[in-house]
Scaffold this motif. Structure first.
Motif, PDB file in Angstrom:
ATOM      1  N   MET A   1       0.807  -1.218   0.000  1.00  0.00           N
ATOM      2  CA  MET A   1       0.000   0.000   0.000  1.00  0.00           C
ATOM      3  C   MET A   1       0.845   1.276   0.000  1.00  0.00           C
ATOM      4  O   MET A   1       0.521   2.240  -0.684  1.00  0.00           O
ATOM      5  CB  MET A   1      -0.988  -0.009   1.165  1.00  0.00           C
ATOM      6  CG  MET A   1      -2.177  -0.918   0.876  1.00  0.00           C
ATOM      7  SD  MET A   1      -3.166  -1.251   2.331  1.00  0.00           S
ATOM      8  CE  MET A   1      -3.677   0.379   2.791  1.00  0.00           C
ATOM      9  N   ALA A   2       1.938   1.252   0.746  1.00  0.00           N
ATOM     10  CA  ALA A   2       2.784   2.448   0.807  1.00  0.00           C
ATOM     11  C   ALA A   2       3.415   2.749  -0.553  1.00  0.00           C
ATOM     12  O   ALA A   2       3.707   3.900  -0.877  1.00  0.00           O
ATOM     13  CB  ALA A   2       3.866   2.276   1.868  1.00  0.00           C
TER      14      ALA A   2
ATOM     15  N   ALA B   1       0.283  -7.400 -11.276  1.00  0.00           N
ATOM     16  CA  ALA B   1      -0.718  -6.390 -10.904  1.00  0.00           C
ATOM     17  C   ALA B   1      -1.992  -7.073 -10.413  1.00  0.00           C
ATOM     18  O   ALA B   1      -2.574  -6.678  -9.401  1.00  0.00           O
ATOM     19  CB  ALA B   1      -1.011  -5.474 -12.098  1.00  0.00           C
TER      20      ALA B   1
ATOM     21  N   ILE C   1       1.888   2.175  -3.385  1.00  0.00           N
ATOM     22  CA  ILE C   1       0.822   2.580  -4.292  1.00  0.00           C
ATOM     23  C   ILE C   1       0.384   4.013  -4.025  1.00  0.00           C
ATOM     24  O   ILE C   1       0.170   4.789  -4.940  1.00  0.00           O
ATOM     25  CB  ILE C   1      -0.388   1.616  -4.160  1.00  0.00           C
ATOM     26  CG1 ILE C   1       0.005   0.237  -4.678  1.00  0.00           C
ATOM     27  CG2 ILE C   1      -1.603   2.153  -4.902  1.00  0.00           C
ATOM     28  CD1 ILE C   1      -0.943  -0.877  -4.278  1.00  0.00           C
TER      29      ILE C   1
ATOM     30  N   VAL D   1      -1.487  -8.482  -6.922  1.00  0.00           N
ATOM     31  CA  VAL D   1      -1.549  -7.434  -5.894  1.00  0.00           C
ATOM     32  C   VAL D   1      -3.006  -7.046  -5.645  1.00  0.00           C
ATOM     33  O   VAL D   1      -3.456  -6.934  -4.500  1.00  0.00           O
ATOM     34  CB  VAL D   1      -0.718  -6.199  -6.320  1.00  0.00           C
ATOM     35  CG1 VAL D   1      -0.927  -5.051  -5.334  1.00  0.00           C
ATOM     36  CG2 VAL D   1       0.757  -6.562  -6.395  1.00  0.00           C
TER      37      VAL D   1
ATOM     38  N   VAL E   1       4.536  -4.071 -12.426  1.00  0.00           N
ATOM     39  CA  VAL E   1       3.167  -3.729 -12.845  1.00  0.00           C
ATOM     40  C   VAL E   1       3.116  -3.543 -14.363  1.00  0.00           C
ATOM     41  O   VAL E   1       2.173  -3.972 -15.028  1.00  0.00           O
ATOM     42  CB  VAL E   1       2.672  -2.454 -12.121  1.00  0.00           C
ATOM     43  CG1 VAL E   1       1.377  -1.943 -12.739  1.00  0.00           C
ATOM     44  CG2 VAL E   1       2.473  -2.734 -10.632  1.00  0.00           C
ATOM     45  N   GLN E   2       4.175  -2.913 -14.892  1.00  0.00           N
ATOM     46  CA  GLN E   2       4.172  -2.618 -16.331  1.00  0.00           C
ATOM     47  C   GLN E   2       4.451  -3.845 -17.192  1.00  0.00           C
ATOM     48  O   GLN E   2       3.847  -4.019 -18.245  1.00  0.00           O
ATOM     49  CB  GLN E   2       5.205  -1.529 -16.630  1.00  0.00           C
ATOM     50  CG  GLN E   2       4.653  -0.142 -16.328  1.00  0.00           C
ATOM     51  CD  GLN E   2       5.730   0.908 -16.216  1.00  0.00           C
ATOM     52  OE1 GLN E   2       6.716   0.876 -16.946  1.00  0.00           O
ATOM     53  NE2 GLN E   2       5.569   1.838 -15.297  1.00  0.00           N
TER      54      GLN E   2
ATOM     55  N   PHE F   1       8.703  -2.321  -8.349  1.00  0.00           N
ATOM     56  CA  PHE F   1       7.249  -2.496  -8.318  1.00  0.00           C
ATOM     57  C   PHE F   1       6.627  -1.975  -9.622  1.00  0.00           C
ATOM     58  O   PHE F   1       5.813  -2.655 -10.254  1.00  0.00           O
ATOM     59  CB  PHE F   1       6.680  -1.752  -7.109  1.00  0.00           C
ATOM     60  CG  PHE F   1       5.192  -1.888  -6.930  1.00  0.00           C
ATOM     61  CD1 PHE F   1       4.643  -3.006  -6.327  1.00  0.00           C
ATOM     62  CD2 PHE F   1       4.327  -0.884  -7.354  1.00  0.00           C
ATOM     63  CE1 PHE F   1       3.272  -3.134  -6.150  1.00  0.00           C
ATOM     64  CE2 PHE F   1       2.954  -1.001  -7.179  1.00  0.00           C
ATOM     65  CZ  PHE F   1       2.431  -2.128  -6.581  1.00  0.00           C
ATOM     66  N   MET F   2       7.032  -0.774 -10.016  1.00  0.00           N
ATOM     67  CA  MET F   2       6.477  -0.183 -11.243  1.00  0.00           C
ATOM     68  C   MET F   2       6.849  -1.030 -12.467  1.00  0.00           C
ATOM     69  O   MET F   2       6.046  -1.214 -13.379  1.00  0.00           O
ATOM     70  CB  MET F   2       6.975   1.260 -11.428  1.00  0.00           C
ATOM     71  CG  MET F   2       6.439   2.225 -10.378  1.00  0.00           C
ATOM     72  SD  MET F   2       4.613   2.249 -10.334  1.00  0.00           S
ATOM     73  CE  MET F   2       4.313   3.150  -8.803  1.00  0.00           C
TER      74      MET F   2
END
Lengths: 111, 111
Positions: free
Chosen positions: A56-57, A95, A59, A98, A88-89, A84-85
């Motif tokens: 969460m932190a 993603a 995001i 999560v 996700v990509q 993390f990015m």
């Protein structure tokens, strides 16, 4: 999907990953062992192998909403914001994983 | 990111998007107006333009955890599972937006 196992680290039981109210930019993926999430002293979740904690932190940049500590000796992988990015990509299944974890936590929190 | 505006529909105030306990495979993106989320009769969130509602059923196949109804005349876009998966895969910012909404809801639920 996460970096290779030589990036994993082993922490002892009792090791605090983060504390409620901290600012933080690291998510943890649990490889072995268990982590307990506590909120105002009450255990709200136990996270085992394959689980994640601290997303969460990453995001929304907010302070940690709970404290996370290893309940047993735990092998974990740190995932920083950049990684993390990237995940996700490049890995839509990450993603979705999560989101799935968050959906489960939301359902629990609503009950 | 969502389909073009001719896919939007306008629903009147009071229109029920879904009810707690329903099975559902549609997420709604709010273009104009407001939707209220209620859980056991209590309003838990108001969602305005740019917001999304109903994403959890797409992510984890569980029954709706809350009831969603238009609080005003509302223009919305339906996003089915196939479209949702497309958006997550092709638009990482969409995945991050969904996670951000869920993180905010989790923080609220924990307080």
């Amino acid at each position: 999907m996460f970096r290779s196992s030589h990036d994993a680290e082993v922490v002892p039981a009792g090791f605090v990953l983060f504390e409620e109210g901290d600012t933080g930019e690291i998510m943890f993926a649990i490889a072995d062992g268990h982590v307990e999430l506590t909120h105002r002293g009450a255990v709200i979740e136990k996270i085992g192998p394959g689980g994640i904690v601290g997303e969460m932190a990453l995001i929304d940049d907010s302070p940690r909403s709970a404290t996370a500590a290893a309940a047993t000796e735990t092998r974990l992988v740190r995932v920083d914001r950049e990684h993390f990015m990237y995940l996700v990509q490049e890995h839509p299944t990450f993603a979705l994983q999560v989101m799935s974890v968050m959906a489960e936590r939301l359902r629990k929190a609503n009950h």
